[in-house]
Scaffold this motif. Sequence first.
Motif, short mmCIF file in Angstrom:
data_model
loop_
_atom_site.label_atom_id
_atom_site.label_comp_id
_atom_site.label_asym_id
_atom_site.label_seq_id
_atom_site.Cartn_x
_atom_site.Cartn_y
_atom_site.Cartn_z
N LEU A 78 -4.98 1.81 10.72
CA LEU A 78 -6.27 1.77 10.03
C LEU A 78 -6.30 0.75 8.90
O LEU A 78 -7.36 0.48 8.33
CB LEU A 78 -6.61 3.15 9.47
CG LEU A 78 -7.02 4.23 10.47
CD1 LEU A 78 -7.16 5.57 9.77
CD2 LEU A 78 -8.31 3.84 11.18
N PHE A 79 -5.14 0.18 8.56
CA PHE A 79 -5.06 -0.73 7.42
C PHE A 79 -6.03 -1.91 7.53
O PHE A 79 -6.73 -2.23 6.55
CB PHE A 79 -3.62 -1.23 7.25
CG PHE A 79 -3.44 -2.18 6.10
CD1 PHE A 79 -3.31 -1.71 4.81
CD2 PHE A 79 -3.40 -3.55 6.32
CE1 PHE A 79 -3.15 -2.58 3.75
CE2 PHE A 79 -3.24 -4.43 5.27
CZ PHE A 79 -3.10 -3.94 3.97
N PRO A 80 -6.15 -2.59 8.69
CA PRO A 80 -7.11 -3.71 8.75
C PRO A 80 -8.55 -3.26 8.66
O PRO A 80 -9.43 -4.05 8.32
CB PRO A 80 -6.82 -4.34 10.14
CG PRO A 80 -5.47 -3.84 10.53
CD PRO A 80 -5.37 -2.48 9.93
N VAL A 81 -8.82 -1.97 8.98
CA VAL A 81 -10.20 -1.46 8.97
C VAL A 81 -10.60 -0.97 7.59
O VAL A 81 -11.66 -1.33 7.06
CB VAL A 81 -10.35 -0.32 10.01
CG1 VAL A 81 -11.78 0.23 9.98
CG2 VAL A 81 -9.97 -0.81 11.39
N SER A 82 -9.74 -0.13 6.99
CA SER A 82 -10.05 0.45 5.69
C SER A 82 -8.76 0.73 4.93
O SER A 82 -7.97 1.59 5.34
CB SER A 82 -10.86 1.75 5.86
OG SER A 82 -10.99 2.42 4.62
N MET A 83 -8.58 0.03 3.83
CA MET A 83 -7.37 0.25 3.03
C MET A 83 -7.39 1.62 2.39
O MET A 83 -6.33 2.23 2.17
CB MET A 83 -7.24 -0.85 1.97
CG MET A 83 -6.95 -2.23 2.55
SD MET A 83 -6.67 -3.47 1.25
CE MET A 83 -5.23 -2.82 0.44
N ASP A 84 -8.59 2.14 2.09
CA ASP A 84 -8.68 3.46 1.48
C ASP A 84 -8.22 4.55 2.44
O ASP A 84 -7.44 5.44 2.08
CB ASP A 84 -10.11 3.74 1.00
CG ASP A 84 -10.51 2.86 -0.17
OD1 ASP A 84 -9.58 2.45 -0.92
OD2 ASP A 84 -11.71 2.60 -0.35
N LEU A 85 -8.73 4.50 3.69
CA LEU A 85 -8.31 5.48 4.68
C LEU A 85 -6.81 5.38 4.95
O LEU A 85 -6.12 6.39 5.11
CB LEU A 85 -9.08 5.28 5.99
CG LEU A 85 -10.56 5.69 5.99
CD1 LEU A 85 -11.21 5.34 7.32
CD2 LEU A 85 -10.69 7.19 5.70
N CYS A 86 -6.33 4.15 4.98
CA CYS A 86 -4.89 3.94 5.15
C CYS A 86 -4.12 4.60 4.01
O CYS A 86 -3.12 5.29 4.24
CB CYS A 86 -4.58 2.45 5.21
SG CYS A 86 -2.81 2.05 5.22
N ARG A 96 0.83 -1.20 0.00
CA ARG A 96 0.00 0.00 0.00
C ARG A 96 0.86 1.25 0.00
O ARG A 96 0.53 2.25 -0.64
CB ARG A 96 -0.91 -0.02 1.24
CG ARG A 96 -2.06 0.99 1.18
CD ARG A 96 -3.00 0.64 0.06
NE ARG A 96 -4.14 1.54 0.03
CZ ARG A 96 -4.70 1.97 -1.09
NH1 ARG A 96 -4.19 1.60 -2.27
NH2 ARG A 96 -5.76 2.75 -1.06
N MET A 97 1.98 1.23 0.72
CA MET A 97 2.89 2.37 0.71
C MET A 97 3.45 2.62 -0.68
O MET A 97 3.59 3.77 -1.11
CB MET A 97 4.06 2.11 1.68
CG MET A 97 3.75 2.34 3.12
SD MET A 97 5.23 2.12 4.11
CE MET A 97 4.49 2.00 5.72
N GLY A 98 3.81 1.53 -1.36
CA GLY A 98 4.35 1.69 -2.70
C GLY A 98 3.37 2.36 -3.65
O GLY A 98 3.77 3.12 -4.52
N GLU A 99 2.08 2.08 -3.46
CA GLU A 99 1.07 2.70 -4.30
C GLU A 99 0.80 4.15 -3.90
O GLU A 99 0.60 5.02 -4.74
CB GLU A 99 -0.23 1.90 -4.23
CG GLU A 99 -0.11 0.47 -4.75
CD GLU A 99 -1.37 -0.34 -4.49
OE1 GLU A 99 -2.30 0.23 -3.88
OE2 GLU A 99 -1.41 -1.53 -4.87
N ALA A 100 0.79 4.42 -2.57
CA ALA A 100 0.41 5.74 -2.07
C ALA A 100 1.52 6.77 -2.23
O ALA A 100 1.25 7.94 -2.52
CB ALA A 100 -0.02 5.65 -0.61
N CYS A 101 2.76 6.36 -2.02
CA CYS A 101 3.87 7.33 -2.10
C CYS A 101 5.11 6.63 -2.67
O CYS A 101 5.94 6.13 -1.90
CB CYS A 101 4.15 7.96 -0.74
SG CYS A 101 4.20 6.80 0.64
N PRO A 102 5.23 6.58 -3.98
CA PRO A 102 6.40 5.96 -4.60
C PRO A 102 7.64 6.84 -4.46
O PRO A 102 7.56 8.00 -4.03
CB PRO A 102 5.98 5.81 -6.06
CG PRO A 102 4.99 6.92 -6.27
CD PRO A 102 4.27 7.09 -4.96
#
Length: 817
Positions: A439-447, A204-210
């Motif tokens: 928040l990752f287990p709750v909502s990947m979008d919010l994460c 998820r980090m790789g997608e959010a902030c490369p």
Amino acid sequence: MGERFPGGGAYAWGAAGICLLWLIRDVAAVGPGLFSPLLLFLLLGYLSIQQWVSPHFPSSHIVHQADLTHECIQARLLTWPETRGSRISFIAAVESLGEEGKAAAGRIRVSVGTGDAMLLRQGDAVRFSGRIRRIRSFRNPGGFDYGRFMAFQEIHCATYVRKGSLAVLTPEGWERPRPLPKGSLSAALASPAGSALRSGIHARMGEACPGDAGAVLSALLIGDTSGIGPRLREQFNRAGISHLLAISGLHIGMILALFYGAFMRLFAFVPPLLWHGWQRKSAAMASLIPVLAYATLAQWPPSTQRAVCMAGAVCLALWFGRPSDGENNIALAALAVLVVFPPALFAISFQLSFAAVIAIIPGMRAVSRQAPSDEARFGRLKEKAAAFMAVSLLAILGTLPLTMYYFNQASFIGVLANLFYIPLVGCLVLPIGLLSVFLFPVSMDLCGYGLQVSGALLDAGLKVLPLFSELPFGYFRTVTPTVFEIGLYYAAGWAFLVFLSQKRSRAIRPEGAGKRAAIVWGLLLIAGLGDALYWTHDRFFREDLRVTLIDVGQGGSALVEFPAGYRMLIDGGGYYDRDGFDVGARVVAPFLRRRKILTLDAVVLTHPDSDHLNGLFAIVAEFRVKTIWTSGAEGDGDHFRDFMKLVEARGIPAPAFDDLPRQHRINGVDMEILYPPPGFALEDDALRDREKWRGKANNRSLVIAVRSGRVGILFTGDIEKAAELDLVKMWGDRLHHRVLVAPHHGSRTSSSTPFLECVRPEVVMVSAGWDNRFRCPHPEVLARYRSVGARVLRTDIDGALVLQTDGRRLLVGPAAP
């Protein structure tokens, strides 16, 4: 003591038993016990390290298979693979050897070429073929002991996987999966990120902030530093903020303080906690939960373990209603770490962490003042900023001799850089990023949104980073201090802080404090002056000639120290792949800095083979070099051209080979270039066709004779038999020298009988790697050396070799450790 003098376990157990009985007697007599507990814990400390420094291997351990090739080795990955240069490496537990599956045990470090890269995860069973080798260190005075470092991890062997032999056990059996495409989600999940949760967060980090921001964010949040390249890491080092890249006391302290404040406010709305006075206690213990979660997410590296121990000590003090005692917290954390893992004492990160904290606590106590209650808000803010800068400066000063000792660097710009980056990271990036991770287990979008905000803030901070890292005089390359000098430094710091504390205390008269401090400072000044005089004499006023054949493995490098301070480095060693391991930066440069050398009067490249050339890149980049000598041969590949571009960029004079003076007189020592002759590279094509040996870079090696009085040393590079015979024709009996640095590492293509009969050496010094695949020095060549009555010394057996002579006497042997 246990590491320095291993093997006395039986005696230590007996002495510990006596001390225990002594302690029981003291307790039973209700008397003071001073020596019995001190001696008991001294002996327990000695015994605690023995399983690492003096291990006993079972018969099935792979250490007994060292130097043997096995066609089938089955093992299970204990760590995630790490990529460095053209190699991928991991630690594995060996389970069996051979097709018949003979049981085996022990950990092994496995390296595989990136061309054979495939999907590998921690816990995978793999099969491969390779040669098992004992892990050895480069044995140079004061050099890094890699063998001990790995032994403390219970790893004593290593192997390089034969190309195409690596296979992974899948439910369908053994197979060789295709390499994964870079950047895919599967590749992210297979990256060194730990558990499945960490893998998902990493992806998820790789997608959010490369980019660099994502790589640093991964280091901050989950302890994954694999994406941080050498350039970015060097910028952090130069700016003095490299500590941000390792999850340590700073990060744990920030998380503890953040959640402690949040829980204090939250529990203020819980009446039962207020009635019983448990608000502070409950907040302290609740704060440990996110701290432990953070440490688990980072997979508990050593620096995090120490920080959690200290955080736990603080929270326990709050739970029991005791005032937080800095010195006892430090001692408790150190004891807890060392009880669990005694070799941590020798870890660089352990020493740096505790040196910083030990400097900060008494330092702040000595320099801080109580701010007046009626002070204006701006004044209080200024006081806090000053205290923050004082903490940063004390941490830098507390760790300065250790960073000089281990990394040969100092960065005082870190005082200003930390003033900007610690609030940015501690108050914004880390809290937002960690909240996003939770928040990752709750909502990947919010994460993802939270990680984007953290990444954007971090990216803004990285754009400012060059302003700090490239600031002139903010970063220094240093020599290596001795243990005695480090002790002097800390003694002076302790005396200074004691003096400040006593001057500020009303209970002690200032004049008494000043008198005692004057005595201490006088002793320190005498010791420091003596140390400075010793190194000044050694550097500039020695009258003898000293040659050190540096242990660089399968390669060559020699430091020639002429009288009165002239220093020449002949070759720099090196491996073909500099990205995998840079011999110049990791072996030769530290050796020079331990000799207090930052300037080289001349650097000589005998010929451009990688095992002589590649180590010189770091030397030219990091040291002041006054001139470069080469034979003009370019060799194969682009290495030599890249090297000469670096020389030109550094503005170092590099005269053409035919313009080099053949004879030199350097402070009473004669030096002469014997080979190749002028115009050697300009022979006509017909001659070159008849004598093809002239076109080989080895045979164009510079041959240099150094003579002090009646003692001569002959440096021969990698010349082979044809060039040796040419030398014999040119010089005849003038080739006689008492010491010969073996041609071509003792290869059977060199050291011909006619050449040795002309040189007639008393001593032959061979630079070669342990158990190298070229069989250097070759048994036939060793027999030739013995036939001329020469004594043979080898770096692969003896480590670095040192020669000293005043022109009459000759002393040569292994260098002192």
